[in-house]
Motif scaffolding. Structure first.
Motif, mmCIF file in Angstrom:
data_model
loop_
_atom_site.group_PDB
_atom_site.id
_atom_site.type_symbol
_atom_site.label_atom_id
_atom_site.label_comp_id
_atom_site.label_asym_id
_atom_site.label_seq_id
_atom_site.Cartn_x
_atom_site.Cartn_y
_atom_site.Cartn_z
ATOM 1 N N ARG A 71 15.031 11.289 25.744
ATOM 2 C CA ARG A 71 14.116 10.323 25.131
ATOM 3 C C ARG A 71 13.711 10.832 23.755
ATOM 4 N N VAL A 72 13.679 9.945 22.804
ATOM 5 C CA VAL A 72 13.211 10.338 21.483
ATOM 6 C C VAL A 72 11.693 10.160 21.441
ATOM 7 N N THR A 73 11.006 11.147 20.881
ATOM 8 C CA THR A 73 9.540 11.079 20.851
ATOM 9 C C THR A 73 8.987 11.161 19.442
ATOM 10 N N GLY A 74 9.860 11.323 18.468
ATOM 11 C CA GLY A 74 9.375 11.385 17.091
ATOM 12 C C GLY A 74 10.468 11.811 16.151
ATOM 13 N N VAL A 75 10.094 11.976 14.891
ATOM 14 C CA VAL A 75 11.073 12.403 13.888
ATOM 15 C C VAL A 75 10.492 13.538 13.053
ATOM 16 N N GLU A 76 11.393 14.422 12.635
ATOM 17 C CA GLU A 76 11.021 15.432 11.642
ATOM 18 C C GLU A 76 11.320 14.831 10.276
ATOM 19 N N THR A 121 10.661 15.179 5.734
ATOM 20 C CA THR A 121 10.314 16.068 4.625
ATOM 21 C C THR A 121 8.802 16.078 4.397
ATOM 22 N N ARG A 122 8.088 15.186 5.066
ATOM 23 C CA ARG A 122 6.619 15.192 4.972
ATOM 24 C C ARG A 122 6.012 15.543 6.320
ATOM 25 N N GLY A 123 6.754 16.289 7.124
ATOM 26 C CA GLY A 123 6.209 16.768 8.403
ATOM 27 C C GLY A 123 6.664 15.938 9.580
ATOM 28 N N ARG A 124 6.266 16.403 10.776
ATOM 29 C CA ARG A 124 6.675 15.693 11.993
ATOM 30 C C ARG A 124 5.842 14.426 12.183
ATOM 31 N N ILE A 125 6.492 13.372 12.588
ATOM 32 C CA ILE A 125 5.787 12.125 12.892
ATOM 33 C C ILE A 125 6.187 11.719 14.311
ATOM 34 N N GLU A 168 12.061 11.647 3.835
ATOM 35 C CA GLU A 168 13.392 11.667 4.439
ATOM 36 C C GLU A 168 13.326 12.209 5.858
ATOM 37 N N VAL A 169 13.969 11.513 6.758
ATOM 38 C CA VAL A 169 14.053 11.996 8.134
ATOM 39 C C VAL A 169 15.127 13.073 8.202
ATOM 40 N N THR A 170 14.745 14.238 8.759
ATOM 41 C CA THR A 170 15.681 15.365 8.805
ATOM 42 C C THR A 170 16.082 15.704 10.230
ATOM 43 N N GLY A 171 15.388 15.125 11.215
ATOM 44 C CA GLY A 171 15.749 15.422 12.596
ATOM 45 C C GLY A 171 15.023 14.503 13.554
ATOM 46 N N MET A 172 15.486 14.501 14.801
ATOM 47 C CA MET A 172 14.822 13.714 15.837
ATOM 48 C C MET A 172 14.099 14.689 16.761
ATOM 49 N N VAL A 173 12.934 14.268 17.214
ATOM 50 C CA VAL A 173 12.239 15.056 18.222
ATOM 51 C C VAL A 173 12.584 14.440 19.573
ATOM 52 N N MET A 174 13.154 15.249 20.449
ATOM 53 C CA MET A 174 13.652 14.721 21.711
ATOM 54 C C MET A 174 12.903 15.347 22.881
ATOM 55 N N ASP A 175 12.756 14.537 23.913
ATOM 56 C CA ASP A 175 12.253 15.057 25.185
ATOM 57 C C ASP A 175 13.303 14.632 26.210
ATOM 58 N N GLU A 196 0.843 -1.202 0.000
ATOM 59 C CA GLU A 196 0.000 0.000 0.000
ATOM 60 C C GLU A 196 0.872 1.244 0.000
ATOM 61 N N LYS A 197 0.314 2.334 -0.462
ATOM 62 C CA LYS A 197 1.042 3.607 -0.484
ATOM 63 C C LYS A 197 0.271 4.631 0.350
ATOM 64 N N PRO A 198 0.202 4.447 1.662
ATOM 65 C CA PRO A 198 -0.636 5.308 2.492
ATOM 66 C C PRO A 198 -0.005 6.675 2.750
ATOM 67 N N GLN A 199 -0.841 7.624 3.173
ATOM 68 C CA GLN A 199 -0.336 8.900 3.691
ATOM 69 C C GLN A 199 0.135 8.649 5.119
ATOM 70 N N PRO A 200 1.205 9.300 5.534
ATOM 71 C CA PRO A 200 1.672 9.067 6.907
ATOM 72 C C PRO A 200 0.679 9.588 7.952
ATOM 73 N N ARG A 201 0.519 8.817 9.021
ATOM 74 C CA ARG A 201 -0.255 9.301 10.166
ATOM 75 C C ARG A 201 0.626 10.256 10.975
ATOM 76 N N SER A 202 0.017 10.928 11.922
ATOM 77 C CA SER A 202 0.804 11.875 12.720
ATOM 78 C C SER A 202 1.587 11.159 13.810
ATOM 79 N N SER A 203 1.195 9.910 14.086
ATOM 80 C CA SER A 203 1.865 9.211 15.189
ATOM 81 C C SER A 203 1.820 7.698 14.981
ATOM 82 N N TYR A 204 2.888 7.056 15.391
ATOM 83 C CA TYR A 204 2.966 5.591 15.328
ATOM 84 C C TYR A 204 3.554 5.067 16.632
#
Lengths: 81, 419, 973
Positions: free
Chosen positions: B218-223, B225-229, B208-215, B26-34
């Motif tokens: 702890r990593v909480t997500g990634v930035e 090219t298609r937005g934050r996940i 493409e992953v361009t950055g890590m979202v950190m707390d 499948e070629k889904p659109q990314p969800r905001s969270s996984y």
């Protein structure tokens, strides 16, 4: 790729031996903790871009030298003394 | 087990030419969270996602791929599978991987063309025969197939090697693993993608992953090219570029990126029926099902992220080819390419937790990523799911160098410094 | 029969020179200037091959290197394109991939299964019924795949590789390339002009214009007269590598066998490699007789071949009109199917003049004819069926951007030209002509000249250069194209990739199943993966995929262009560094002596070493035992010249060595040697050896043979990169000096006989003593060292003196029964003594593992000290060095055996392994060195050595690794 040997001029990369990241700080002889030696010896910046590195003109004058190279394009950015 | 492909479905489509095959994945659109985000849609990342879903029931998973899936080393290797490892931490891992390969086409309902044609490593001295014997004995003692061949037996199996007086390094014998062989690399990638997709995994290409979202730590997500996940856990499986991605989380790794070249000749009728490797120099060759002779050698020997090799190394590998197999001289090189691989100081990989909470690393594959893919995915999924290494990958940790736990399979020391 | 006929006049062939060759065993003829392709076409053969997958009948598509169909086995070399193969007397060409012949191929039955056989077919089946079922199917599939048959015999051809340098490399000799070469050549620069074809001129050769031929000849004769210009024909520029390194393959002249390779470092490169015409995609577009329009024109003007009587031209662009007009002028009845609404007025007018019918908005619906084309069914606005001999098609032109992309610069798609153009150039590289999308001849000449000027400017040449004369032709016409890519769709016999049988339907299937990326398309369908690497097919397929996805071609991009440009023989790249010359052979200075005195050599790394001597036996097993006995009981002489030998000099030499070795060297007295071990930074053993102090400021270091180069580089690295403050120089003497080991209880006597002037008494040359003496006018270094455990000496001297010295020692000590002994005995003697060597010194083992931990200084720093004490390197259960004795007489002990405690189950990784085995002449049993968990803590225990590869298990006893003379009485005798 050709590398500029500061002593012999441009030569094919096959004449050289790669000596790794030259920006790593080798602890002074007899000094440095195991952790410092570990970080020096085992851990690399490994940048995609400008990289300062050691090379030896092993099949030529056998001199070691330091070089700046762009690892994303294999372009020589100018040697160092 | 994935489903949908069989000789019957092929016949059905042949009889009804207008009926459409479904999309392989499948070629889904990314969800905001996984629950879990895997960075890297190569074999290792896709296999990890598949086993997360299948073995651990974690299906809210995204695999993020910068380009198309399989665009890195998964599609650039020489497709060899084997399990001739003798260091404690390696033997069982790679044998487990070979066992997974054996059932992979069925498991994935996708023909990965797993060919157990055997690998023969040619020894060039009596000392090397002893070294190979040690390896073979360890294999046998761990339930892995291995046979020691003398010169005559080797000649029977591989009549096209140079047995003449002209040979610079004479053939003394060989070690043979009959269950080793080759597999179709792209099929493995697509098979895992399709099977993971059937289990609900999202495969997001061109992301493409361009950055890590950190707390904190702890990593909480990634930035991307298609937005934050956002992600509960993040796994890195981008060998070749591990340092680049790990740096986004502030980590420096025991890894240097090097280019390994690979080569294929024009297709000819079957002539080489095994995977053949050499003890004189690192050199390995097999014939693809399509007929091309696929082969490779050493890394070029300095760090680079360009996927183009140096010509001196190409000459070097051709010299190996002709010197081991004189008939190769007449074969025509059709194409050569390069892949960027993580080189680690001991030549062994990482499948482990990292100093960053909820961030996991799969990388450092050096020359051996392809054959490891199924076990790598299996154990990485375990490591992510349980926040602990599996027994099979317990030694593939990042801190092993601090502890003196190098896994130096060939006893040659720090690869990244020595050429 | 349809196809071609040869004209009585014209063309670039020499009708005076008939050439006889064979095709599939039967005699065939052609003229000088013919290729295999043109000669076969002239002889009426249109069907010459079968396709890869469906075994469909195929003829030549092209007249150039892009040929996907017409491949032959020529001599022993499979897959040679007939379009590149010049015929010569005695040439033997065979068709491929058909049985029994291309005309009647039983494998054509594959074509019937084509509805199942489409893209992705293999991935969806052959999986059952069992887990390893592929192993059943694979042999059949492998047999069906592959093109030609490779000979398994060795290739005896000698290939040469040369290196070249130039200021300007011009790739391609068409109008742009010739103009560029003239410009750079006139400026006096070193120019290399590389042309793939056997004649210079590129597209000029197929133009059929006297004015252009005149211009071409003038240009070539001027270039030939310039000494600074090298003109290379049959020269394929195969790859462009970092640093403007260009790899040029030169095909042999007809009848010659060896291709040569030239590696050129070019200061500037002018790319003028032209463009390749694309086919159109329609049903049965692969029938023999369907060809590229430019190829039909090329066969006409170069080989005087015309379609027998009628030709159809189908095109989406202007360039094919040249073919139509030239054919009509040669008397062929021509019909044009024009996919566009209308070509420009002047073309219409000229066509009318020549009596050519044009059907606008019309393409080819189908091709009639089985084994070769008979009729063309036009479709679109006009539906007519036309009898014809040749169908010439043109889908537009694709510049040959391969070489320009090898450096990592991706090509860009130009919508108006419907073509990928170079995406840019690295500094010092320029482009001109059709490669840049400039399809006019005059414009190409101007661009070539401008590129030449740009190269001059880049190189800083101030020379004024005379302009290049324009060819005497009228103005260029503008090139117009309306891209019609063919539609990916249900047509199962509309071929996109001819060689790999990829159809329009396959492209549609890939899209439907989600293999959308151009790389997925390629890999899923095998598009462009044939010997032609998709030169005629890729762009059509990529554009069709872009269409299906609703994207522009630029957005979907292209697959990566990889070297080589044309398939290149592996042997040509390897050159002479194969077989015996694969790697340098290092020979000891005593090599010739050994060879003359009955020795068996063995390869040891790059060295050839004396393994065992005839005097001692016929097999190594027999000989080494006798040689050992000689050393244990009398005196023997061994060549140890391969040891690494490094001269270390300078005021800080002692300090330097003191840092390197784990044990102290600062206070080593002059005239003494010391055994030292050095570690890597990681604390693992790097190497060992004996180093002697010659003077306060001079040391003589020896290393193991295997690590000599590594250690030398390491010393240089430390001194130059990290410790520049140390006043030390190092120089390798490995090749400059040689050495011999004089060993055995009678060695002192022998030494005294050899050097009667020298004091070699126990006190004069004590254990580990070193002295330089002068003998025969040469410095000779005597060192009392022992590897064997016996009283022994090493004698080192300059390499050119070694044979004389060796012969001298053998001669004077002959009454003592001295004989030479070889590597096998050397290695066995040291096992008895418990000296570690290569197999123990692998990079996994620490000082402690080797039982050498006590050597390390406690106080002084040394390299590797910090990391040596890492947790796991100090674990008490590490495997460490033990001696092993075989407890079962009559059985054999083998290296590589795995060790287990007596009570262990024999499985897993064991508790250690055997590194080195020998028969001990002293103990009269097999002994070994090995590594065992806990090491000598288990001394005296009985354990098991398993060798499951031969189903053997034997009982051993753990003993001290010093099997002989534990107290060192012999050493100190």
């Amino acid at each position: 790729m050709r590398l500029p040997c500061p002593y012999c001029g441009d030569r094919d990369v096959s004449e050289f031996r790669y000596g790794g990241d030259a920006s790593r700080q080798r602890p002074a002889h007899g000094a440095g903790s195991a952790k410092e030696w570990h970080d020096y010896y085992f851990v690399f910046d490994n940048p995609k871009g400008a990289h300062t590195e050691h090379w030896q003109h092993v099949l030529g004058c056998r001199q070691w030298f330091t070089l700046n190279r762009d690892t994303a394009r294999n372009e020589i950015l100018g040697g160092e003394e | 087990m994935a489903k949908g492909y069989s000789v019957f479905s092929l016949l059905k489509h042949a009889l009804k030419p207008d009926s459409a095959w479904p999309q392989a994945w499948e070629k889904p659109q990314p969800r905001s969270s996984y629950d879990v985000v895997i960075i890297g849609g190569g074999g290792h990342g896709l296999a990890t996602a598949y086993y997360l879903a299948k073995n651990h029931g974690i299906t809210n998973v995204a695999v993020l791929e910068r380009s198309y899936i399989g665009s890195g080393n998964a599609g650039r290797n020489t497709t060899i599978i084997r399990s001739n490892y003798m260091i404690g931490g390696n033997t069982n891992f790679f044998e487990f991987s070979l066992k997974l390969w054996e059932g992979l086409s069925h498991e994935l309902n996708y023909n990965c063309m797993v060919s157990h044609r055997g690998q023969v490593v040619v020894a060039v001295s009596p000392v090397q025969m002893d070294v190979f014997a040690r390896r073979g004995n360890i294999m046998r003692l761990n339930g892995i197939d291995a046979e020691l061949l003398d010169r005559g037996e080797t000649q029977k199996l591989l009549p096209y090697l140079d047995y003449s007086k002209e040979a610079r390094f004479p053939v003394w014998g060989a070690i043979h693993q009959p269950r080793a062989g080759t597999a179709r690399h792209d099929a493995m990638v697509w098979g895992y993608a399709r099977a993971a997709s059937q289990l609900g995994v999202h495969i997001i290409e061109n992301c493409e992953v361009t950055g890590m979202v950190m707390d904190g730590n702890r990593v909480t997500g990634v930035e991307t090219t298609r937005g934050r996940i956002n992600a509960g856990k993040v796994g890195i499986a981008v060998a070749g570029h591990s340092s680049h991605v790990a740096r986004m989380a502030g980590l420096k790794l025991p890894v240097e990126s090097h280019i390994l070249q690979a080569f294929v000749t024009e297709p000819v009728k079957p002539i080489v029926h095994h995977v053949v490797s050499w003890g004189a120099e690192l050199f390995y060759l097999s014939q693809s099902d399509k007929g091309g002779l696929v082969f490779g050698g050493h890394i070029d020997g300095f760090n680079t992220y360009t996927q183009r090799g140096q010509f001196f190394k190409i000459r070097d590998v051709m010299e190996c080819a002709v010197s081991l197999m004189p008939f190769m001289s007449r074969m025509r090189l059709l194409r050569h390419w390069g892949g960027i691989q993580d080189m680690t100081p001991d030549g062994s990989p990482f499948i482990c937790r990292t100093p960053v909470d909820k961030l996991y690393l799969n990388g450092g594959w050096c020359y051996q990523g392809f054959k490891a893919t199924p076990a790598s995915g299996w154990t990485f999924a375990h490591t992510i799911a349980h926040d602990a290494e599996h027994d099979l990958n317990r030694d593939f940790t990042l801190d092993r160098f601090e502890k003196g736990g190098e896994l130096d399979e060939f006893g040659i020391g720090n690869w990244t410094y020595k050429q | 029969m349809t196809g071609f006929r040869r004209l009585d006049t014209g063309g670039r062939i020499d009708r005076g020179k008939t050439i006889t060759f064979t095709y599939d065993g039967s005699r065939a003829f052609g003229f000088a200037g013919d290729t295999l392709a043109s000669a076969l076409l002239a002889s009426g053969r249109v069907l010459v091959a079968r396709s890869f997958k469906y075994h469909r009948p195929r003829g030549f598509l092209s007249a150039g290197p892009e040929e996907p169909n017409g491949l032959f086995t020529v001599g022993d070399e499979p897959n040679t394109p007939g379009t590149l193969c010049e015929i010569h007397e005695g040439l033997a060409a065979k068709s491929q991939n058909a049985w029994p012949s291309p005309d009647f191929d039983l494998m054509a039955i594959n074509g019937l299964a084509s509805p199942i056989f489409g893209a992705g077919f293999y991935y969806k089946t052959f999986m059952g019924p069992f887990r390893k079922s592929w192993m059943f199917y694979e042999p059949f599939i492998r047999k069906a795949a592959g093109l030609g048959i490779a000979s398994a015999s060795a290739d005896k051809t000698r290939h040469d590789v040369s290196h070249g340098f130039c200021d300007v490399l011009v790739v391609g000799s068409g109008p742009a390339g010739l103009a560029a070469a003239l410009t750079a050549g006139r400026a006096g620069l070193r120019v290399v002009l590389a042309e793939l074809d056997f004649e210079l001129g590129g597209s000029l050769l197929s133009a059929g214009s006297e004015a252009l031929e005149h211009w071409r000849k003038e240009a070539i004769s001027e270039l030939e007269a310039l000494k600074n210009v090298r003109l290379l024909t049959r020269a394929a520029v195969q790859g462009l590598y970092d640093g403007n390194q260009v790899v040029v393959q030169r095909r042999p002249e007809p009848g010659q066998s060896a291709a040569t390779l030239e590696i050129i470092r070019a200061r500037t490169i002018i790319h003028a490699g032209g463009a390749t015409e694309r086919p159109l995609v329609f049903q049965n577009n692969d029938r023999p007789g369907v060809m590229l329009a430019s190829a039909v024109r090329s066969y006409l003007h170069r080989h005087a071949l015309v379609p027998k009587s009628q030709a159809v031209v189908v095109t989406n662009n202007d360039s094919a009109y040249a073919t139509a007009f030239d054919l009509a002028e040669a008397g062929v009845a021509v019909t044009i199917a024009e996919l566009r609404a209308a070509p420009s007025g002047d073309l219409l007018a000229r066509a009318a003049q020549l009596g050519i019918a044009i059907f606008p908005n019309t393409g080819v619906a189908d091709v009639v004819g089985d084994k070769q084309l008979r009729q063309v069914k036009l479709g679109g606005r006009h539906s007519v069926t036309i009898d014809c001999d040749v169908l010439a098609m043109s889908g537009g032109w694709s510049p040959n951007v391969h070489l320009t992309s090898h450096g990592g610069i991706k090509p860009k798609f130009d919508e108006s030209l419907a073509a990928f153009l170079p995406g840019g150039f690295a500094a010092g590289q320029f482009g001109a002509g059709a490669l840049m999308g400039t399809f006019g001849l005059l414009a190409s000449v101007r661009e070539g000249e401008a590129a030449g000027q740009a190269a001059l400017a880049f190189l800083g040449s101030k020379k004024q250069v005379r302009p290049v004369d324009a060819p005497g032709i009228r103005e260029d016409r503008a090139y117009a194209i309306s891209p019609v890519w063919g539609t990916a769709g249900p047509k199962t016999k509309a071929f996109v990739d001819f060689q790999n049988d990829v159809t329009a339907k396959d492209v549609a299937t890939a899209h439907q199943e989600g293999y959308l990326s151009v790389e997925h398309l390629k890999r899923y369908t095998t598009l462009g993966m044939g010997t032609d690497q998709g030169k005629t097919s890729n762009i059509n397929a990529l554009a069709m995929m872009a269409d299906l996805r609703g994207l522009s071609v630029n957005e979907t991009g292209t697959t990566t262009f990889r070297p080589p440009y044309l398939p290149l023989t592996v042997g040509a790249i390897a050159g002479r560094s194969v077989g015996h010359h694969f790697r340098p052979t290092r020979r000891s200075p005593l090599h010739d002596w050994h060879a003359a005195h009955g020795v068996t050599f063995i390869e040891a790394g790059l060295w050839m070493r004396a393994w065992y001597y005839d005097w001692a036996g016929r097999t190594p097993e027999e000989a080494y035992v006798r040689e050992m006995e000689l050393v244990r009981k009398g005196v023997g002489l061994a060549d140890v010249s391969t040891l690494g030998k490094i001269d270390v000099q300078g005021p800080d030499a002692a300090e330097f060595l003191n840092r390197l070795y784990v044990n102290g060297f600062a206070k080593l007295p002059v005239g003494k040697a010391r055994y030292g071990v050095m570690l890597n930074d990681d604390g693992v053993v790097l190497d060992d050896g004996t180093t002697s102090r010659i003077s306060d400021t001079q040391f003589y270091m020896t290393t193991t043979t295997a690590q000599a180069g590594e250690v030398m580089s390491w010393l240089e690295y430390l001194l130059q990169c990290h410790w520049p403050e140390l006043k030390v120089h190092v120089a390798s003497l490995t090749d400059e000096w040689g050495g011999m080991a004089l060993s055995g209880p009678k060695s002192r006597e022998a030494l005294q006989l050899a050097f009667p002037e020298a004091d070699v008494s126990h006190d004069g040359l004590p254990y580990m003593g070193v002295k330089d003496i002068t003998f025969g006018g040469t410095t000779v270094r005597l060192m009392r060292l022992s590897f064997s455990g016996e009283l022994a000496y090493e004698i080192h001297c300059p390499a050119d003196f070694v044979i004389a010295l060796w012969e001298h020692v053998l001669k004077v000590a002959d009454p003592l029964g001295i004989k030479p002994y070889g590597l096998e005995a050397l290695a066995s003697l040291r096992i008895e003594k418990g000296h570690v060597a290569g197999l123990e010194l692998d990079h996994r083992n620490t000082l402690d593992d080797l039982g050498l931990g006590k050597m390390a200084a406690r106080e002084k720093p040394y390299i590797g000290k910090e990391l040596r004490f890492r947790e796991k390197l100090q674990a008490p259960d590490r495997w460490s060095l033990v001696g092993l004795e075989l407890m079962e007489p009559g059985k054999k002990l083998r290296g590589g055996s795995i060790l287990f405690a007596a009570a262990d189950e024999i499985k897993g990784h064991g508790r250690g392994y055997i590194t080195s085995v020998t028969w001990s002449t002293e103990l009269n049993k097999f002994i070994a060195l090995g590594l065992y968990q806990g090491g000598l803590k288990h001394e005296g225990e009985e354990i098991v050595a398993a060798f499951p590869l031969k189903n053997e298990q034997v009982k051993l006893k753990i003993v001290s690794p010093h099997f002989i003379d534990r107290e060192g009485a012999r050493l100190h005798a």
